[in-house]
Design a protein around this motif. Structure first.
Motif, PDB file in Angstrom:
ATOM      1  N   ALA A   1      22.105   0.737  37.368  1.00 10.03           N
ATOM      2  CA  ALA A   1      20.827   1.416  37.188  1.00 10.03           C
ATOM      3  C   ALA A   1      20.886   2.289  39.043  1.00 10.03           C
ATOM      4  CB  ALA A   1      19.531   0.850  37.447  1.00 10.03           C
ATOM      5  N   ASP A   2      21.279   1.634  39.996  1.00 10.01           N
ATOM      6  CA  ASP A   2      21.335   2.172  41.321  1.00 10.01           C
ATOM      7  C   ASP A   2      22.016   3.402  41.047  1.00 10.01           C
ATOM      8  OD1 ASP A   2      19.743   0.338  42.358  1.00 10.01           O
ATOM      9  OD2 ASP A   2      21.498  -0.906  43.398  1.00 10.01           O
ATOM     10  N   LEU A   3      23.438   3.322  40.621  1.00  6.97           N
ATOM     11  CA  LEU A   3      24.156   4.566  40.468  1.00  6.97           C
ATOM     12  C   LEU A   3      23.857   5.623  39.422  1.00  6.97           C
ATOM     13  CD1 LEU A   3      27.525   2.867  40.197  1.00  6.97           C
ATOM     14  CD2 LEU A   3      26.928   4.283  42.231  1.00  6.97           C
ATOM     15  N   ASN A   4      22.978   5.063  38.599  1.00  8.10           N
ATOM     16  CA  ASN A   4      22.586   5.960  37.601  1.00  8.10           C
ATOM     17  C   ASN A   4      21.504   6.925  38.001  1.00  8.10           C
ATOM     18  OD1 ASN A   4      24.429   5.456  35.634  1.00  8.10           O
ATOM     19  ND2 ASN A   4      23.189   3.877  34.389  1.00  8.10           N
ATOM     20  N   PHE A   5      20.527   6.130  38.900  1.00  4.17           N
ATOM     21  CA  PHE A   5      19.620   6.908  39.328  1.00  4.17           C
ATOM     22  C   PHE A   5      19.966   8.129  40.455  1.00  4.17           C
ATOM     23  CE2 PHE A   5      16.263   8.000  42.485  1.00  4.17           C
ATOM     24  CZ  PHE A   5      15.038   8.183  41.844  1.00  4.17           C
ATOM     25  N   HIS A   6      20.831   7.761  41.173  1.00  6.01           N
ATOM     26  CA  HIS A   6      21.351   8.659  42.271  1.00  6.01           C
ATOM     27  C   HIS A   6      22.375  10.052  41.556  1.00  6.01           C
ATOM     28  CE1 HIS A   6      23.181  10.458  45.829  1.00  6.01           C
ATOM     29  NE2 HIS A   6      24.388  10.217  45.105  1.00  6.01           N
ATOM     30  N   GLU A   7      23.003   9.421  40.696  1.00  7.80           N
ATOM     31  CA  GLU A   7      23.964  10.279  40.175  1.00  7.80           C
ATOM     32  C   GLU A   7      23.196  11.309  38.802  1.00  7.80           C
ATOM     33  OE1 GLU A   7      27.550   8.837  38.892  1.00  7.80           O
ATOM     34  OE2 GLU A   7      28.010   8.055  40.851  1.00  7.80           O
ATOM     35  N   TYR A   8      22.464  10.837  38.230  1.00  4.85           N
ATOM     36  CA  TYR A   8      21.679  11.491  37.037  1.00  4.85           C
ATOM     37  C   TYR A   8      20.372  11.702  37.241  1.00  4.85           C
ATOM     38  CZ  TYR A   8      25.934   9.283  34.927  1.00  4.85           C
ATOM     39  OH  TYR A   8      27.380   8.851  34.817  1.00  4.85           O
ATOM     40  N   ILE A   9      19.635  11.188  38.215  1.00  6.30           N
ATOM     41  CA  ILE A   9      18.179  11.662  38.156  1.00  6.30           C
ATOM     42  C   ILE A   9      17.822  12.482  39.496  1.00  6.30           C
ATOM     43  CG2 ILE A   9      15.712  10.438  38.322  1.00  6.30           C
ATOM     44  CD1 ILE A   9      17.254  10.194  35.333  1.00  6.30           C
ATOM     45  N   SER A  10      18.084  11.572  40.664  1.00  4.35           N
ATOM     46  CA  SER A  10      17.877  12.277  41.667  1.00  4.35           C
ATOM     47  C   SER A  10      18.207  13.643  42.039  1.00  4.35           C
ATOM     48  CB  SER A  10      17.876  11.370  42.933  1.00  4.35           C
ATOM     49  OG  SER A  10      19.323  11.111  43.284  1.00  4.35           O
ATOM     50  N   LEU A  11      19.639  13.889  41.732  1.00  3.01           N
ATOM     51  CA  LEU A  11      20.208  15.027  41.963  1.00  3.01           C
ATOM     52  C   LEU A  11      19.898  16.135  40.954  1.00  3.01           C
ATOM     53  CD1 LEU A  11      24.140  13.704  42.148  1.00  3.01           C
ATOM     54  CD2 LEU A  11      22.693  14.515  44.002  1.00  3.01           C
TER      55      LEU A  11
ATOM     56  N   ARG B   1      15.127  -4.098  40.078  1.00  9.18           N
ATOM     57  CA  ARG B   1      16.280  -4.211  41.131  1.00  9.18           C
ATOM     58  C   ARG B   1      15.664  -3.929  42.540  1.00  9.18           C
ATOM     59  NH1 ARG B   1      17.763   1.681  41.511  1.00  9.18           N
ATOM     60  NH2 ARG B   1      16.017   2.757  40.352  1.00  9.18           N
ATOM     61  N   ARG B   2      16.496  -4.447  43.548  1.00 12.05           N
ATOM     62  CA  ARG B   2      16.138  -3.978  44.823  1.00 12.05           C
ATOM     63  C   ARG B   2      15.784  -2.802  45.364  1.00 12.05           C
ATOM     64  NH1 ARG B   2      20.019  -8.233  48.143  1.00 12.05           N
ATOM     65  NH2 ARG B   2      19.448 -10.213  47.137  1.00 12.05           N
ATOM     66  N   GLN B   3      16.644  -1.749  44.858  1.00 13.13           N
ATOM     67  CA  GLN B   3      16.465  -0.411  45.229  1.00 13.13           C
ATOM     68  C   GLN B   3      15.429   0.485  44.374  1.00 13.13           C
ATOM     69  OE1 GLN B   3      18.770   0.904  47.427  1.00 13.13           O
ATOM     70  NE2 GLN B   3      18.089   2.973  47.457  1.00 13.13           N
ATOM     71  N   ALA B   4      14.816  -0.272  43.632  1.00 13.83           N
ATOM     72  CA  ALA B   4      13.881   0.346  42.517  1.00 13.83           C
ATOM     73  C   ALA B   4      12.708   0.850  43.637  1.00 13.83           C
ATOM     74  CB  ALA B   4      13.138  -0.705  41.746  1.00 13.83           C
ATOM     75  N   TRP B   5      12.052   0.242  44.663  1.00 13.67           N
ATOM     76  CA  TRP B   5      11.030   0.753  45.268  1.00 13.67           C
ATOM     77  C   TRP B   5      11.323   2.059  45.967  1.00 13.67           C
ATOM     78  CZ3 TRP B   5      10.173   1.826  50.346  1.00 13.67           C
ATOM     79  CH2 TRP B   5       8.798   1.977  50.817  1.00 13.67           C
ATOM     80  N   GLN B   6      12.432   1.986  46.801  1.00 14.13           N
ATOM     81  CA  GLN B   6      12.914   3.380  47.299  1.00 14.13           C
ATOM     82  C   GLN B   6      13.210   4.375  46.575  1.00 14.13           C
ATOM     83  OE1 GLN B   6      16.138   2.680  50.234  1.00 14.13           O
ATOM     84  NE2 GLN B   6      16.577   4.810  50.268  1.00 14.13           N
ATOM     85  N   ASP B   7      13.808   4.282  45.419  1.00 16.50           N
ATOM     86  CA  ASP B   7      14.159   5.127  44.229  1.00 16.50           C
ATOM     87  C   ASP B   7      12.818   5.750  43.748  1.00 16.50           C
ATOM     88  OD1 ASP B   7      16.727   5.001  44.811  1.00 16.50           O
ATOM     89  OD2 ASP B   7      17.399   3.880  43.136  1.00 16.50           O
TER      90      ASP B   7
ATOM     91  N   LYS C   1       8.663   9.968  42.987  1.00 23.57           N
ATOM     92  CA  LYS C   1       7.294  10.294  43.125  1.00 23.57           C
ATOM     93  C   LYS C   1       7.097  11.556  43.746  1.00 23.57           C
ATOM     94  CE  LYS C   1       2.894   8.972  45.408  1.00 23.57           C
ATOM     95  NZ  LYS C   1       2.299   7.834  46.185  1.00 23.57           N
ATOM     96  N   GLU C   2       8.113  11.700  44.739  1.00 26.01           N
ATOM     97  CA  GLU C   2       8.250  13.156  45.822  1.00 26.01           C
ATOM     98  C   GLU C   2       8.755  14.352  44.796  1.00 26.01           C
ATOM     99  OE1 GLU C   2      10.601  12.524  49.027  1.00 26.01           O
ATOM    100  OE2 GLU C   2       9.553  11.164  50.162  1.00 26.01           O
ATOM    101  N   LEU C   3       9.482  13.956  43.769  1.00 25.95           N
ATOM    102  CA  LEU C   3      10.076  14.991  43.042  1.00 25.95           C
ATOM    103  C   LEU C   3       9.050  15.488  41.928  1.00 25.95           C
ATOM    104  CD1 LEU C   3      13.820  13.595  42.227  1.00 25.95           C
ATOM    105  CD2 LEU C   3      13.205  15.478  43.638  1.00 25.95           C
TER     106      LEU C   3
ATOM    107  N   ARG D   1       6.899   0.362  40.784  1.00 29.53           N
ATOM    108  CA  ARG D   1       6.465  -0.088  41.863  1.00 29.53           C
ATOM    109  C   ARG D   1       6.805   0.939  43.045  1.00 29.53           C
ATOM    110  NH1 ARG D   1       9.363  -3.893  43.593  1.00 29.53           N
ATOM    111  NH2 ARG D   1      11.018  -3.910  41.917  1.00 29.53           N
ATOM    112  N   MET D   2       5.764   1.366  43.750  1.00 26.87           N
ATOM    113  CA  MET D   2       6.166   2.140  44.973  1.00 26.87           C
ATOM    114  C   MET D   2       5.419   1.628  46.309  1.00 26.87           C
ATOM    115  SD  MET D   2       5.219   5.788  42.964  1.00 26.87           S
ATOM    116  CE  MET D   2       6.229   6.189  41.466  1.00 26.87           C
TER     117      MET D   2
END
Length: 433
Positions: free
Chosen positions: A365-375, A401-407, A412-414, A432-433
């Protein structure tokens, strides 16, 4: 059409400024009925124009053949200052050592030179010592010289490919943006070469891109491939005809080289019609590699009827594996580019959201968010952002996951950048934010 065939129209296309200036004297003599003077001056203008072209090849493109021809001519002039034999040497050298003159052009220069000699040199045993050519002969010579020589660019040397490749290497780190690179090639080279040179360049760039694997070619293959794309896009129909007429040459591809394999797959995914023009044996190998290599499969868009169908095929293959395969950066970029060009970018973005939504572990999920969502945050629609929020809210592997809050704060910014106040984030209790 008639105007396009006129001498006045052709004069505007004379390549060199100084040649155009000299040619005005030729045309003035012709219009005033001074046909002998027009013929003599025309020959002089052609000789000057050939020298100008050699000088440009020498000074601007560092063409070694042009350099050597000019050196030879200067030496002849130095040895015999009053002898015009160097003019014949000039034409012979250009004819034999460059592509500046096609066969017909060389014959036309010989024809002009004969008429020039008759017009300029007295014949003692004739009543009319100086021959006066008729209007039709002068006009024919003027037209031949304009079309075959004066209006042509000098970029027709047999050393052209070497000059072209050396220049590509020199600018590859400066012209990173595709539009700047394309404009540079068109302005400096592609707008100035004739059809035979263009076809030869296409064959050479194909060979360097997909066949040769020496050290120098390997180091510069990417920029050579970029040049091939620009050239092919210039006249796809003509180049497809060339490929179809010589399948053996264009099917000779070093598919065991990983870099070459990836580039030819990219080329055919951008231009699927090329795949159908290759020999069956080459297509069979490509199909086999796509079957056994997921990354090659994702990039082989030409194997599907459309980009939309190909995205579905990738999705099915990912769903069928116990541990889902990942899209490589290059594969993802290619799929997005082709989707955009075919007007189905929305389907590609939905495909990325689906991959993210079925994440099977925290790490995935961490990888997928970075490569497929935030980009791709700048491209998602309001409806797609809602799908992403729903995916986070429903899949524990994503929202626990631990990275969820930051992601989630990145998400939210996007969202706020494009749809602030239009999507109620508090409706998704697990985001969660």
């Amino acid at each position: 059409m008639y105007y396009n065939e006129s001498i006045e129209y052709k004069i505007e296309s004379i390549y060199h400024t100084k040649t155009k200036e000299y040619f005005n004297e030729v045309f003035s003599s012709y219009n005033n009925g001074n046909f002998r003077s027009a013929m003599v001056m025309l020959y002089s203008v052609v000789v000057c124009d050939l020298i100008y072209k050699l000088q440009e090849l020498s000074e601007r493109y560092n063409d070694s053949i042009a350099v050597s021809i000019l050196a030879k001519i200067r030496e002849e002039q130095k040895q015999n200052p009053s002898n015009s034999k160097w003019e014949s040497t000039l034409i012979t050298e250009i004819k034999e050592r460059t592509n500046l003159l096609e066969t017909q052009d060389a014959l036309n220069i010989d024809y002009l030179r004969n008429h020039r000699h008759l017009s300029a040199h007295p014949v003692l045993d004739k009543l009319d010592m100086l021959v006066t050519p008729n209007k039709e002969t002068v006009r024919a010579n003027i037209t031949n010289m304009l079309e075959g020589i004066l209006c042509k660019s000098p970029l027709l040397s047999k050393k052209f490919i070497s000059t072209f490749l050396e220049d590509l290497v020199s600018v590859k780190d400066q012209l990173v943006k595709d539009n700047e690179f394309e404009n540079y090639l068109n302005s400096k080279y592609l707008s100035k070469i004739n059809k035979p040179t263009e076809e030869k360049l296409f064959r050479d760039l194909w060979k360097f891109s997909f066949r040769l694997d020496d050290v120098q070619t390997t180091e510069n293959r990417d920029v050579i491939f970029r040049a091939l794309l620009v050239l092919y896009n210039k006249d796809k129909v003509s180049f497809n005809s060339i490929i179809d007429s010589d399948k053996n040459y264009f099917s000779h591809i070093k598919l065991q080289n990983e870099n070459i394999l990836n580039l030819i797959v990219e080329f055919m995914s951008l231009f699927p019609e090329v795949y159908n023009l290759l020999e069956e044996s080459t297509k069979l190998i490509l199909n086999n590699k796509a079957t056994h290599d997921f990354d090659i499969f994702t990039k082989s868009i030409f194997l599907s009827a459309s980009i939309s169908n190909h995205l579905e095929a990738i999705k099915s293959r990912m769903d069928d594996t116990l541990i889902p395969e990942r899209l490589s950066d290059s594969g993802r970029k290619l799929l997005f580019k082709v989707s955009q060009e075919n007007g189905v970018a929305t389907k590609f973005l939905d495909f990325l959201i689906y991959i993210f939504s079925v994440s099977q572990s925290y790490d995935r999920a961490d990888l997928n968010f970075h490569e497929y969502i935030s980009l791709y945050g700048d491209f998602f629609s309001k409806e797609q952002f809602i799908k992403i929020l729903e995916a986070i809210n429903e899949n524990t592997q994503i929202h626990q996951r631990r990275q969820a809050w930051q992601d989630n704060n990145i998400l939210k910014e996007l969202i706020n950048k494009k749809f602030q106040g239009e999507i109620h984030l508090d409706s998704y209790t697990n985001v969660r934010m």
